[in-house]
Design a protein around this motif. Structure first.
Motif, PDB file in Angstrom:
ATOM      1  N   ALA A 144      30.152  -2.870 -13.366  1.00  0.00           N
ATOM      2  CA  ALA A 144      30.257  -2.983 -11.905  1.00  0.00           C
ATOM      3  C   ALA A 144      30.943  -1.751 -11.322  1.00  0.00           C
ATOM      4  N   LEU A 145      31.991  -1.263 -11.977  1.00  0.00           N
ATOM      5  CA  LEU A 145      32.686  -0.070 -11.494  1.00  0.00           C
ATOM      6  C   LEU A 145      31.791   1.166 -11.541  1.00  0.00           C
ATOM      7  N   ALA A 146      30.826   1.164 -12.454  1.00  0.00           N
ATOM      8  CA  ALA A 146      29.878   2.281 -12.575  1.00  0.00           C
ATOM      9  C   ALA A 146      28.699   2.123 -11.617  1.00  0.00           C
ATOM     10  N   GLY A 147      28.785   1.202 -10.684  1.00  0.00           N
ATOM     11  CA  GLY A 147      27.705   1.009  -9.720  1.00  0.00           C
ATOM     12  C   GLY A 147      26.601   0.100 -10.209  1.00  0.00           C
ATOM     13  N   GLY A 148      26.847  -0.594 -11.333  1.00  0.00           N
ATOM     14  CA  GLY A 148      25.868  -1.541 -11.847  1.00  0.00           C
ATOM     15  C   GLY A 148      24.897  -0.940 -12.836  1.00  0.00           C
ATOM     16  N   ARG A 149      25.108   0.325 -13.237  1.00  0.00           N
ATOM     17  CA  ARG A 149      24.189   0.982 -14.167  1.00  0.00           C
ATOM     18  C   ARG A 149      24.980   1.962 -15.027  1.00  0.00           C
ATOM     19  N   SER A 150      24.779   1.885 -16.340  1.00  0.00           N
ATOM     20  CA  SER A 150      25.458   2.801 -17.258  1.00  0.00           C
ATOM     21  C   SER A 150      24.717   2.798 -18.583  1.00  0.00           C
ATOM     22  N   THR A 151      25.212   3.580 -19.513  1.00  0.00           N
ATOM     23  CA  THR A 151      24.650   3.598 -20.861  1.00  0.00           C
ATOM     24  C   THR A 151      25.628   2.941 -21.818  1.00  0.00           C
ATOM     25  N   VAL A 152      25.129   2.524 -22.957  1.00  0.00           N
ATOM     26  CA  VAL A 152      25.995   1.920 -23.966  1.00  0.00           C
ATOM     27  C   VAL A 152      27.069   2.919 -24.387  1.00  0.00           C
ATOM     28  N   SER A 153      26.690   4.178 -24.576  1.00  0.00           N
ATOM     29  CA  SER A 153      27.679   5.164 -25.027  1.00  0.00           C
ATOM     30  C   SER A 153      28.758   5.397 -23.970  1.00  0.00           C
ATOM     31  N   ALA A 154      28.385   5.440 -22.693  1.00  0.00           N
ATOM     32  CA  ALA A 154      29.377   5.613 -21.631  1.00  0.00           C
ATOM     33  C   ALA A 154      30.290   4.388 -21.536  1.00  0.00           C
ATOM     34  N   LEU A 155      29.717   3.200 -21.655  1.00  0.00           N
ATOM     35  CA  LEU A 155      30.528   1.978 -21.630  1.00  0.00           C
ATOM     36  C   LEU A 155      31.485   1.948 -22.814  1.00  0.00           C
ATOM     37  N   ALA A 156      30.990   2.331 -23.984  1.00  0.00           N
ATOM     38  CA  ALA A 156      31.837   2.357 -25.187  1.00  0.00           C
ATOM     39  C   ALA A 156      33.000   3.318 -24.987  1.00  0.00           C
ATOM     40  N   ARG A 157      32.733   4.476 -24.417  1.00  0.00           N
ATOM     41  CA  ARG A 157      33.783   5.464 -24.170  1.00  0.00           C
ATOM     42  C   ARG A 157      34.831   4.895 -23.218  1.00  0.00           C
ATOM     43  N   GLU A 158      34.395   4.281 -22.122  1.00  0.00           N
ATOM     44  CA  GLU A 158      35.329   3.718 -21.138  1.00  0.00           C
ATOM     45  C   GLU A 158      36.146   2.560 -21.710  1.00  0.00           C
ATOM     46  N   LEU A 159      35.517   1.761 -22.561  1.00  0.00           N
ATOM     47  CA  LEU A 159      36.186   0.592 -23.138  1.00  0.00           C
ATOM     48  C   LEU A 159      36.997   0.938 -24.383  1.00  0.00           C
ATOM     49  N   GLY A 160      36.810   2.159 -24.902  1.00  0.00           N
ATOM     50  CA  GLY A 160      37.491   2.531 -26.139  1.00  0.00           C
ATOM     51  C   GLY A 160      36.988   1.706 -27.297  1.00  0.00           C
ATOM     52  N   ALA A 161      35.677   1.446 -27.313  1.00  0.00           N
ATOM     53  CA  ALA A 161      35.082   0.563 -28.315  1.00  0.00           C
ATOM     54  C   ALA A 161      33.959   1.288 -29.056  1.00  0.00           C
ATOM     55  N   ASP A 162      33.583   0.723 -30.168  1.00  0.00           N
ATOM     56  CA  ASP A 162      32.479   1.236 -30.962  1.00  0.00           C
ATOM     57  C   ASP A 162      31.165   0.933 -30.244  1.00  0.00           C
ATOM     58  N   PRO A 163      30.253   1.922 -30.142  1.00  0.00           N
ATOM     59  CA  PRO A 163      28.971   1.670 -29.469  1.00  0.00           C
ATOM     60  C   PRO A 163      28.181   0.489 -30.052  1.00  0.00           C
ATOM     61  N   ALA A 164      28.281   0.265 -31.355  1.00  0.00           N
ATOM     62  CA  ALA A 164      27.567  -0.873 -31.951  1.00  0.00           C
ATOM     63  C   ALA A 164      28.123  -2.197 -31.422  1.00  0.00           C
ATOM     64  N   ALA A 165      29.443  -2.261 -31.266  1.00  0.00           N
ATOM     65  CA  ALA A 165      30.067  -3.481 -30.721  1.00  0.00           C
ATOM     66  C   ALA A 165      29.640  -3.683 -29.271  1.00  0.00           C
ATOM     67  N   VAL A 166      29.570  -2.597 -28.513  1.00  0.00           N
ATOM     68  CA  VAL A 166      29.140  -2.689 -27.116  1.00  0.00           C
ATOM     69  C   VAL A 166      27.678  -3.135 -27.052  1.00  0.00           C
ATOM     70  N   SER A 167      26.845  -2.625 -27.956  1.00  0.00           N
ATOM     71  CA  SER A 167      25.437  -3.059 -27.993  1.00  0.00           C
ATOM     72  C   SER A 167      25.330  -4.560 -28.237  1.00  0.00           C
ATOM     73  N   ARG A 168      26.179  -5.088 -29.117  1.00  0.00           N
ATOM     74  CA  ARG A 168      26.162  -6.541 -29.372  1.00  0.00           C
ATOM     75  C   ARG A 168      26.599  -7.319 -28.129  1.00  0.00           C
TER      76      ARG A 168
END
Length: 182
Positions: free
Chosen positions: A71-95
């Motif tokens: 939502a903070l990204a305007g409702g659109r982002s990539t898994v890698s960008a979300l993972a970076r912002e969340l400090g999480a592994d991209p595979a975990a974000v994909s799940r």
């Protein structure tokens, strides 16, 4: 047992529980040490808030954090960008994305400029969910703020902002997502 005795017992139990949570497991401290437990208090408060949000929404804390970042990204982002912002592994974000997709809160779309990319977007239901949550968050904040006098609330806000700034200076961007102790 009178009501005041019950209240007194509850206060004693709460203090014992609080002290027990300070000195549990590996986290023991010197007797009489002067350690403020600032981060512990921040984490416990945040954890309690996430549990309440989870109970109200049916989302896990991680799912909620992902929805919030999206939502903070305007409702659109990539898994890698979300993972970076969340400090999480991209595979975990994909799940997490897969679970939220199954629940109808997010969708994967094809990028118009690069057909290989599949950004994550808030679905119509996801946008409605986050707008409703945002309105309720203001109500929750007003209720919580009413439990504090205005000076205490302002001091807490300043202290948390200063703490965030100190963490940013101390850890810098490279510290985000790092799980290793120094």
């Amino acid at each position: 047992m009178t009501e005041s005795m019950i209240s007194s017992n509850i206060l004693v139990m709460d203090e014992r529980r609080r002290q027990d949570s300070v000195d549990k497991g590996l986290f023991r401290h010197e007797e009489g040490g002067d350690y403020p437990h600032l981060l512990r208090e921040v984490l416990l408060t945040y954890r309690r808030l996430l549990r309440q949000i989870s109970a109200e929404t049916g989302l896990t804390g991680s799912q909620f954090e992902l929805m919030r970042e999206l939502a903070l990204a305007g409702g659109r982002s990539t898994v890698s960008a979300l993972a970076r912002e969340l400090g999480a592994d991209p595979a975990a974000v994909s799940r997490l994305v897969a679970g939220l997709h199954k629940d109808g809160l997010v969708a994967r779309v094809t990028d118009d400029r690069d057909g290989r990319r599949r950004p994550v977007v808030l679905s119509k239901e996801g946008r409605r969910f986050m707008k409703t949550f945002h309105a309720r968050a203001h109500e929750r904040e007003a209720a919580l703020a009413s439990a504090l006098d205005p000076q205490t609330a302002e001091a807490a806000i300043r202290a948390l902002r200063d703490l965030r700034e100190a963490l940013d200076v101390a850890g810098g961007p490279a510290a985000v997502g790092s799980r290793r102790a120094p």
